[in-house]
Scaffold this active site. Structure first.
Site, PDB file in Angstrom:
ATOM      1  N   TYR A 266       0.865  -1.184   0.000  1.00  0.00           N
ATOM      2  CA  TYR A 266       0.000   0.000   0.000  1.00  0.00           C
ATOM      3  C   TYR A 266       0.899   1.230   0.000  1.00  0.00           C
ATOM      4  CZ  TYR A 266      -4.078  -2.871   1.278  1.00  0.00           C
ATOM      5  OH  TYR A 266      -5.095  -3.795   1.305  1.00  0.00           O
TER       6      TYR A 266
ATOM      7  N   LYS B 182       6.418 -14.513  -0.206  1.00  0.00           N
ATOM      8  CA  LYS B 182       6.263 -14.902  -1.611  1.00  0.00           C
ATOM      9  C   LYS B 182       7.619 -14.672  -2.272  1.00  0.00           C
ATOM     10  CE  LYS B 182       4.161 -16.485  -5.136  1.00  0.00           C
ATOM     11  NZ  LYS B 182       3.922 -17.942  -5.247  1.00  0.00           N
TER      12      LYS B 182
ATOM     13  N   ASP C  91       0.537 -18.446  -1.094  1.00  0.00           N
ATOM     14  CA  ASP C  91      -0.412 -19.308  -1.818  1.00  0.00           C
ATOM     15  C   ASP C  91      -0.640 -20.612  -1.042  1.00  0.00           C
ATOM     16  OD1 ASP C  91       2.256 -19.890  -2.373  1.00  0.00           O
ATOM     17  OD2 ASP C  91       1.989 -20.168  -4.536  1.00  0.00           O
TER      18      ASP C  91
ATOM     19  N   ASP D 201      -4.164  -8.479   4.642  1.00  0.00           N
ATOM     20  CA  ASP D 201      -5.528  -8.084   4.279  1.00  0.00           C
ATOM     21  C   ASP D 201      -6.290  -9.285   3.712  1.00  0.00           C
ATOM     22  OD1 ASP D 201      -7.735  -6.341   3.603  1.00  0.00           O
ATOM     23  OD2 ASP D 201      -7.062  -6.492   1.526  1.00  0.00           O
TER      24      ASP D 201
ATOM     25  N   ASP E 209      -9.624 -11.811   5.546  1.00  0.00           N
ATOM     26  CA  ASP E 209     -10.981 -12.149   5.067  1.00  0.00           C
ATOM     27  C   ASP E 209     -11.145 -13.665   4.969  1.00  0.00           C
ATOM     28  OD1 ASP E 209     -11.457  -9.346   4.718  1.00  0.00           O
ATOM     29  OD2 ASP E 209     -12.775  -9.761   3.018  1.00  0.00           O
TER      30      ASP E 209
HETATM   31  C1  IPM Z   1      -9.462  -3.592   5.315  1.00  0.00           C
HETATM   32  C2  IPM Z   1      -9.891  -3.023   3.993  1.00  0.00           C
HETATM   33  C3  IPM Z   1      -8.975  -1.898   3.563  1.00  0.00           C
HETATM   34  C4  IPM Z   1      -7.559  -2.425   3.463  1.00  0.00           C
HETATM   35  C5  IPM Z   1      -9.363  -1.245   2.236  1.00  0.00           C
HETATM   36  C6  IPM Z   1     -10.793  -0.805   2.251  1.00  0.00           C
HETATM   37  C7  IPM Z   1      -8.429  -0.155   1.845  1.00  0.00           C
HETATM   38  O1  IPM Z   1      -9.968  -4.021   3.036  1.00  0.00           O
HETATM   39  O2  IPM Z   1      -9.382  -2.840   6.294  1.00  0.00           O
HETATM   40  O3  IPM Z   1      -9.250  -4.796   5.387  1.00  0.00           O
HETATM   41  O4  IPM Z   1      -7.208  -3.117   2.512  1.00  0.00           O
HETATM   42  O5  IPM Z   1      -6.787  -2.138   4.359  1.00  0.00           O
HETATM   43 MN    MN Z   2      -9.723  -6.027   3.833  1.00  0.00          MN
END
Ligand code: IPM
Ligand code: MN
Ligand code: NAD
Length: 363
Positions: free
Chosen positions: A142, A192, A225, A249, A253
């Protein structure tokens, strides 16, 4: 906990967009009820910084927004993002600048399977899934370095640089090891370095040098991966995961998903030095697909609030919220649609307020 008798905490609430507004309203009720029981108070200031504000004024937050936030003990954020504003504009106009300005370089994302919640992974129970993703939150992939060139021509291209610093890697890996010492004494670092030839071998090298200082903690590195597959196939083998901004990130999820969904994954953007306020928010976003219907699961936001209380030093009250959520799931009486129920966000909030009270009397 604050010194002396002063147990009043100034909290900046940024509900943001979409379901962020819905879940922060409910979480606030649960947090206030908990504070009353715990004998402290939360002094809320609500800031309307959002995509709606952007469409009205041209900016997600005021020019002195960061300065305003610096006066608070913590920040409680809903979610940012609306289809009417490009995501890179909304997120780089609000969420990401806060993380960076306040050196919230740790993004702590615990993921555990609660009893009573069915994992999409067959035959997995709470004893199999209990991990924390320690995500680097201030550098890495980022970055604003790069650009678009030859725009609108067939020769158009985009360049996006990653930035990894020795200090940045060292401190996040160290945080992960210190955390592992309080849990399962095992750290896996996501890498990676087989495909990314500069930054990832550097990440591995610095991570190894930190690992060498922690002989009592099991350390391994895994390619991202393969690690993604392992999270699905053998989640019980994972305790603390440390990853770069992007890897952390994505893995968070995935970790939320194996625990049953994004609706109950909390997170903390933590400035470990406490020089600046930390910020607590759900892992999920503004969920435009369900926003405005009152059906979002508020548990992620409530658990983020519990993380905030723990950070503020009110650990017993954080535990009380955790226990209330455990009961909510094991009772299975009140359930939002993501858990197969037909109850709304508010109903879950009301039930949690009730359960927080019970957790108190049982304690
Ligand atoms: C998170 C989100 C953010 C990130 C996005 C919305 C920029 O996905 O907080 O996980 O990637 O940090
Ligand atoms: Mn996220
Ligand atoms: P999302 O997390 O908002 O939604 C993904 C899926 O999960 C959707 O189907 C949604 O309905 C479901 N979901 C999420 N939270 C839920 C909850 N509490 N209860 C029930 N279901 C829930 O991810 P997205 O769709 O990729 O992003 C939507 C917007 O949010 C985008 O603008 C994105 O940039 C933004 N975003 C913001 C943050 C943040 O502010 N921290 C985080 C992630 C995404």
């Amino acid at each position: 906990m604050k010194a002396g008798e002063d147990r009043s905490y100034r909290i900046a609430s940024i509900p943001g967009d979409g379901i962020g507004v819905e879940v922060t309203a409910v979480a606030r009720k649960v947090l206030d009820a908990t504070a009353t029981l715990g004998g402290f108070s939360l002094e809320w200031t609500t800031l309307d910084w959002s995509c709606a504000r952007y469409l009205e004024t041209g900016s997600m937050m005021p020019d002195d927004g960061i300065q305003t936030l610096s006066g608070f003990d913590s920040i409680f954020l809903g979610a940012v993002g609306h289809p009417s504003v490009p995501d890179h504009v909304s997120l780089w106009g609000l969420l990401i600048p806060i993380r960076r300005a306040f050196q919230q370089y740790v993004n702590l994302r615990p993921a555990r399977l609660f009893a009573g919640v069915t994992s999409p992974l067959r035959d997995r129970g709470p004893e199999d899934i209990d991990m924390v993703i320690v995500r680097e939150n201030s550098e890495g992939e980022y970055s604003q370095i790069g650009g678009r060139h030859n725009v609108g021509t067939p020769a158009e291209f985009a360049v996006q640089e990653s930035v990894f610093t020795r200090q940045g890697i060292e401190r996040i890996v160290r945080f992960a090891f210190d955390l592992a010492r309080t849990r399962g004494r095992s750290v896996v670092a996501a890498t990676k370095s087989n495909g990314i030839v500069h930054t990832m071998p550097f990440w591995d090298e610095v991570a190894q040098s930190v690992a060498d200082e922690y002989a009592d903690v099991r350390y391994e590195r895994a390619h991202i991966d393969a690690l993604a597959a392992r999270m699905v196939l053998a989640p019980h083998s994972i305790d603390v995961v440390v990853g770069s901004n992007l890897f952390g990130d994505i893995l968070s999820d995935l970790a939320a998903a194996i625990c049953g969904g994004l609706g109950f994954a909390p997170s903390g953007n933590v400035n470990p030095s406490s020089e600046f306020p930390s910020m607590f928010e759900s892992v999920h976003g503004s969920a435009p697909d369900i926003a405005g219907r009152g059906i979002a699961n508020p548990v992620a936001q409530v658990l983020s609030g519990a993380m905030m209380l723990r950070h503020l030093g009110e650990g017993a009250s954080a535990d009380r919220i955790d226990r209330a959520v455990e009961t909510l799931f094991s009772d299975a009486k009140v359930r939002t649609p993501d858990r197969g129920g037909a109850d709304g966000t508010d109903a879950v909030g009301d039930e949690l307020v009730r359960l927080v009270g019970l957790a108190d009397s049982a304690a």
